[in-house]
Design an enzyme around this catalytic site. Structure first.
Site, mmCIF file in Angstrom:
data_model
loop_
_atom_site.group_PDB
_atom_site.id
_atom_site.type_symbol
_atom_site.label_atom_id
_atom_site.label_comp_id
_atom_site.label_asym_id
_atom_site.label_seq_id
_atom_site.Cartn_x
_atom_site.Cartn_y
_atom_site.Cartn_z
ATOM 1 C CB THR A 103 -0.920 0.026 1.237
ATOM 2 O OG1 THR A 103 -1.909 1.019 1.029
ATOM 3 C CG2 THR A 103 -0.165 0.341 2.507
ATOM 4 C CE LYS A 112 -4.623 -0.273 0.620
ATOM 5 N NZ LYS A 112 -3.568 -0.107 -0.367
ATOM 6 N N GLY A 126 -4.396 6.059 8.776
ATOM 7 C CA GLY A 126 -4.122 5.286 7.578
ATOM 8 C C GLY A 126 -3.185 4.166 7.963
ATOM 9 C CB SER A 166 4.816 -1.025 -1.297
ATOM 10 O OG SER A 166 4.511 -2.166 -0.565
#
Length: 179
Positions: free
Chosen positions: A7, A39, A51, A130
């Site tokens: 994410t 998220k 988040g 990521s």
């Protein structure tokens, strides 16, 4: 067992505003498992936005724990974050969770990590996941070269830039601002 992961979550504080956003992609191994994951969540009557990145089940566990801490400390973001980080570091079960969180209210923007860290990011940009470094670099450039943009616009544009570069980030964005 293959884990669902990947994410990009980005928070920006700019000119007295804070916005927090994330993409919607969840990846299972090398495949997109879902493209519209939510998220980013509002807590404490919309005054706090969170988040998360990491293992989805772990992130939901942390979200619940953080919400408990917020309630227990009267919505004080920093105090709730510190208490969650302390419990996360000390508790044998929680220590195994693989997730991180960015949390904010109208005044503060923080990163909470399982190592017991509560970080106030440099340059008022917080990124995890990521695609974090892509989104962070884009947000920092926008803060420097496009200061006329709002915090929300910076989050949106930086996440789109990250999605163009990072295979684990998509263009299905959710952006919230604390109320």
């Amino acid at each position: 067992m293959t884990k669902i992961r990947s994410t990009t979550v980005l928070g920006v504080r700019h000119k007295g505003q804070i916005a927090l956003g994330a993409d919607g992609q969840a990846t299972m191994d090398k495949h997109v498992a879902k493209s519209n994951v939510r998220k980013v969540r509002k807590l404490h009557d919309g005054k706090v936005v969170t988040g998360f990145a990491g293992s989805t089940a772990d992130a939901f566990m942390l979200l619940d724990k953080f919400e408990e801490k917020l309630g227990g400390y009267g919505g004080q973001l920093r105090r709730a974050a510190i208490e969650l980080a302390k419990e996360w570091r000390k508790d044998q079960y929680l220590r195994k969770l693989e997730a991180m969180m960015v949390v904010c209210d109208k005044d503060e923007l923080l990163i909470i990590a399982g190592t017991g860290d509560v970080l106030e990011p440099d340059s008022d940009v917080a990124a995890i996941g990521s695609g974090a470094m892509f989104a962070q670099a884009a947000a920092l450039a926008l803060k420097k070269h496009a200061p006329h943009l709002t915090a929300r616009q910076m989050v949106e544009e930086a996440l789109h830039i990250a999605a163009d570069i990072c295979i684990y980030t998509n263009h299905n964005l959710m952006i919230e601002e604390p109320g």
